[in-house]
Motif scaffolding. Sequence first.
Motif, PDB file in Angstrom:
ATOM      1  N   VAL A  81       0.842  -1.193   0.000  1.00 32.54           N
ATOM      2  CA  VAL A  81       0.000   0.000   0.000  1.00 32.54           C
ATOM      3  C   VAL A  81       0.882   1.249   0.000  1.00 32.54           C
ATOM      4  CG1 VAL A  81      -1.787   1.264   1.253  1.00 32.54           C
ATOM      5  CG2 VAL A  81      -1.778  -1.244   1.272  1.00 32.54           C
ATOM      6  N   GLU A  82       0.560   2.179  -0.872  1.00 34.21           N
ATOM      7  CA  GLU A  82       1.266   3.461  -0.884  1.00 34.21           C
ATOM      8  C   GLU A  82       0.724   4.337   0.248  1.00 34.21           C
ATOM      9  OE1 GLU A  82       3.784   4.342  -2.840  1.00 34.21           O
ATOM     10  OE2 GLU A  82       3.727   2.337  -3.743  1.00 34.21           O
ATOM     11  N   PRO A  83       1.542   5.237   0.799  1.00 39.38           N
ATOM     12  CA  PRO A  83       1.028   6.177   1.807  1.00 39.38           C
ATOM     13  C   PRO A  83      -0.154   6.969   1.255  1.00 39.38           C
ATOM     14  CG  PRO A  83       3.423   6.254   1.716  1.00 39.38           C
ATOM     15  CD  PRO A  83       2.986   5.417   0.539  1.00 39.38           C
ATOM     16  N   ILE A  84      -1.142   7.233   2.100  1.00 31.68           N
ATOM     17  CA  ILE A  84      -2.366   7.888   1.662  1.00 31.68           C
ATOM     18  C   ILE A  84      -2.640   9.106   2.541  1.00 31.68           C
ATOM     19  CG2 ILE A  84      -4.850   7.611   1.246  1.00 31.68           C
ATOM     20  CD1 ILE A  84      -4.292   4.542   1.201  1.00 31.68           C
ATOM     21  N   ALA A  85      -2.725  10.283   1.929  1.00 28.12           N
ATOM     22  CA  ALA A  85      -3.073  11.500   2.668  1.00 28.12           C
ATOM     23  C   ALA A  85      -4.572  11.503   2.922  1.00 28.12           C
ATOM     24  CB  ALA A  85      -2.666  12.731   1.864  1.00 28.12           C
ATOM     25  N   VAL A  86      -4.959  11.710   4.172  1.00 28.55           N
ATOM     26  CA  VAL A  86      -6.378  11.663   4.515  1.00 28.55           C
ATOM     27  C   VAL A  86      -6.777  12.815   5.430  1.00 28.55           C
ATOM     28  CG1 VAL A  86      -6.514   9.146   4.318  1.00 28.55           C
ATOM     29  CG2 VAL A  86      -6.022  10.173   6.554  1.00 28.55           C
ATOM     30  N   LEU A  87      -8.050  13.127   5.389  1.00 30.91           N
ATOM     31  CA  LEU A  87      -8.700  13.947   6.412  1.00 30.91           C
ATOM     32  C   LEU A  87      -9.448  12.970   7.317  1.00 30.91           C
ATOM     33  CD1 LEU A  87     -10.183  16.667   4.049  1.00 30.91           C
ATOM     34  CD2 LEU A  87      -8.336  17.033   5.694  1.00 30.91           C
ATOM     35  N   TYR A  88      -9.452  13.230   8.622  1.00 38.36           N
ATOM     36  CA  TYR A  88     -10.088  12.257   9.500  1.00 38.36           C
ATOM     37  C   TYR A  88     -10.655  12.910  10.750  1.00 38.36           C
ATOM     38  CZ  TYR A  88      -5.962  12.297  12.585  1.00 38.36           C
ATOM     39  OH  TYR A  88      -4.962  12.659  13.447  1.00 38.36           O
ATOM     40  N   SER A 105      -7.441  21.632   7.878  1.00 36.75           N
ATOM     41  CA  SER A 105      -8.111  20.962   8.988  1.00 36.75           C
ATOM     42  C   SER A 105      -8.816  22.003   9.845  1.00 36.75           C
ATOM     43  CB  SER A 105      -7.100  20.173   9.831  1.00 36.75           C
ATOM     44  OG  SER A 105      -6.104  21.032  10.342  1.00 36.75           O
ATOM     45  N   LYS A 106      -9.918  21.594  10.430  1.00 42.03           N
ATOM     46  CA  LYS A 106     -10.728  22.547  11.189  1.00 42.03           C
ATOM     47  C   LYS A 106     -11.534  21.793  12.239  1.00 42.03           C
ATOM     48  CE  LYS A 106     -14.521  25.882  10.554  1.00 42.03           C
ATOM     49  NZ  LYS A 106     -15.476  26.449   9.567  1.00 42.03           N
ATOM     50  N   GLY A 107     -11.592  22.349  13.443  1.00 42.45           N
ATOM     51  CA  GLY A 107     -12.399  21.734  14.481  1.00 42.45           C
ATOM     52  C   GLY A 107     -11.950  20.318  14.784  1.00 42.45           C
ATOM     53  N   GLU A 108     -12.840  19.361  14.614  1.00 38.34           N
ATOM     54  CA  GLU A 108     -12.526  17.958  14.891  1.00 38.34           C
ATOM     55  C   GLU A 108     -11.919  17.249  13.695  1.00 38.34           C
ATOM     56  OE1 GLU A 108     -15.470  15.829  17.638  1.00 38.34           O
ATOM     57  OE2 GLU A 108     -16.744  17.291  16.607  1.00 38.34           O
ATOM     58  N   VAL A 109     -11.773  17.945  12.589  1.00 30.45           N
ATOM     59  CA  VAL A 109     -11.205  17.345  11.382  1.00 30.45           C
ATOM     60  C   VAL A 109      -9.699  17.603  11.351  1.00 30.45           C
ATOM     61  CG1 VAL A 109     -11.257  17.264   8.870  1.00 30.45           C
ATOM     62  CG2 VAL A 109     -13.375  17.699  10.145  1.00 30.45           C
ATOM     63  N   PHE A 110      -8.924  16.530  11.230  1.00 27.95           N
ATOM     64  CA  PHE A 110      -7.470  16.613  11.205  1.00 27.95           C
ATOM     65  C   PHE A 110      -6.943  16.043   9.899  1.00 27.95           C
ATOM     66  CE2 PHE A 110      -8.601  16.748  15.616  1.00 27.95           C
ATOM     67  CZ  PHE A 110      -7.634  17.510  16.244  1.00 27.95           C
ATOM     68  N   ARG A 111      -5.666  16.311   9.644  1.00 23.05           N
ATOM     69  CA  ARG A 111      -4.967  15.745   8.502  1.00 23.05           C
ATOM     70  C   ARG A 111      -3.910  14.775   8.996  1.00 23.05           C
ATOM     71  NH1 ARG A 111      -4.524  16.557   3.340  1.00 23.05           N
ATOM     72  NH2 ARG A 111      -5.698  18.199   2.293  1.00 23.05           N
ATOM     73  N   LYS A 112      -3.665  13.715   8.234  1.00 21.02           N
ATOM     74  CA  LYS A 112      -2.520  12.846   8.495  1.00 21.02           C
ATOM     75  C   LYS A 112      -2.249  12.027   7.241  1.00 21.02           C
ATOM     76  CE  LYS A 112      -5.051   8.950  10.619  1.00 21.02           C
ATOM     77  NZ  LYS A 112      -5.157   8.098  11.825  1.00 21.02           N
ATOM     78  N   VAL A 113      -1.150  11.307   7.275  1.00 16.35           N
ATOM     79  CA  VAL A 113      -0.821  10.386   6.191  1.00 16.35           C
ATOM     80  C   VAL A 113      -0.889   8.968   6.752  1.00 16.35           C
ATOM     81  CG1 VAL A 113       0.936   9.596   4.570  1.00 16.35           C
ATOM     82  CG2 VAL A 113       0.640  12.048   4.986  1.00 16.35           C
ATOM     83  N   MET A 114      -1.768   8.169   6.184  1.00 18.45           N
ATOM     84  CA  MET A 114      -1.821   6.763   6.555  1.00 18.45           C
ATOM     85  C   MET A 114      -0.602   6.080   5.949  1.00 18.45           C
ATOM     86  SD  MET A 114      -5.896   5.916   6.010  1.00 18.45           S
ATOM     87  CE  MET A 114      -5.596   4.153   6.057  1.00 18.45           C
ATOM     88  N   GLU A 115       0.201   5.476   6.808  1.00 26.24           N
ATOM     89  CA  GLU A 115       1.438   4.868   6.334  1.00 26.24           C
ATOM     90  C   GLU A 115       1.150   3.694   5.407  1.00 26.24           C
ATOM     91  OE1 GLU A 115       4.413   4.009   9.207  1.00 26.24           O
ATOM     92  OE2 GLU A 115       3.845   5.707  10.484  1.00 26.24           O
ATOM     93  N   GLY A 116       1.980   3.556   4.400  1.00 30.67           N
ATOM     94  CA  GLY A 116       1.842   2.437   3.484  1.00 30.67           C
ATOM     95  C   GLY A 116       2.602   1.231   3.992  1.00 30.67           C
ATOM     96  N   GLY A 117       2.869   0.308   3.090  1.00 30.09           N
ATOM     97  CA  GLY A 117       3.621  -0.887   3.443  1.00 30.09           C
ATOM     98  C   GLY A 117       2.882  -2.156   3.067  1.00 30.09           C
ATOM     99  N   LYS A 118       3.486  -3.257   3.409  1.00 27.92           N
ATOM    100  CA  LYS A 118       2.952  -4.568   3.068  1.00 27.92           C
ATOM    101  C   LYS A 118       1.773  -4.917   3.963  1.00 27.92           C
ATOM    102  CE  LYS A 118       4.707  -9.293   2.374  1.00 27.92           C
ATOM    103  NZ  LYS A 118       5.919 -10.142   2.563  1.00 27.92           N
ATOM    104  N   CYS A 119       0.682  -5.377   3.358  1.00 21.95           N
ATOM    105  CA  CYS A 119      -0.523  -5.724   4.111  1.00 21.95           C
ATOM    106  C   CYS A 119      -1.133  -7.016   3.587  1.00 21.95           C
ATOM    107  CB  CYS A 119      -1.574  -4.620   4.013  1.00 21.95           C
ATOM    108  SG  CYS A 119      -1.162  -3.090   4.862  1.00 21.95           S
TER     109      CYS A 119
END
Length: 281
Positions: A128-135, A206-220
């Motif tokens: 899996v490639e790293p994935i930028a997400v809002l969460y 990002s705002k309020g309860e919404v944050f940004r992060k990158v979900m790490e990739g790798g073998k799954c």
Amino acid sequence: MKEITKEDYVHSVYKVIFYIEANYAQELTLEELAKVAGFSKYHFHRIFRAVSGENIGDYIRRIRLQGTTWKLKIEPKITQIALDSGYETNASFTKAFKKHFGMSPRAFADQLKAKKGVVMVAPKVVNVEPIAVLYVRKTGSYATSACEAWNVLMPFAYEQKMKFHKKIMDKETMHFGIGHDNPNLIEPDLLRYDACISCNDVSVESKGEVFRKVMEGGKCAVFLHKGAYENLKATYDEIGQWIVQSGVKLRDKPIFEKYLNRDPRRTKPENLRTEIYVPIA
């Protein structure tokens, strides 16, 4: 000087929570965590408890202990697990584990390995490639916290798309859920769930309860769950047995779910499809 709001306090405490989750095996000092939050160390622990409902020391210990439960399925060396989890000795780890789970680490591991599971189809293995997400993070029973998290994230995303014309919520958008805790071991009101959507548009702030992060990739190892979300537990139980029987080495990262149906609310439960990603070495 800007006035500090409740939203600022919540945002700062969650920064620390995410920092702890990423670094729980390391030595964590109050000074270090206060710096992450941007608050004085003399007041930070009170702010943390007011927002999270837990003492910061108790939170760190709980995250460390919970991080050992998957390892106990396949790792025979209790002492090494203790050291990897931030405990100085086997004895201190065993004492804390027994207090939290009601049995010793060895008894817990023996219980897991004694269970016989259903033979299931082998998972597919992907990188899996790293994935930028809002969460959005919510805490509580998964049935409740997942709904609460999505009910915050989706209106925010559609507002960004419709009102501010951001590149979000298109056909390429992926939907993920991260359940950080094992509901068989952790009290329902302490379960942590992240609702995530992929978003490469860095202009979405990002705002309020919404944050940004990158979900790490790798073998799954990827398993496909067919049917209602309420039945996911049975699939997770089978995955646990696959881990024991296969002897696979796990990476110290949370399992995550990818929801394949674009609008689950308009999909019959029996037609729902969920991919479950287990990070492996």
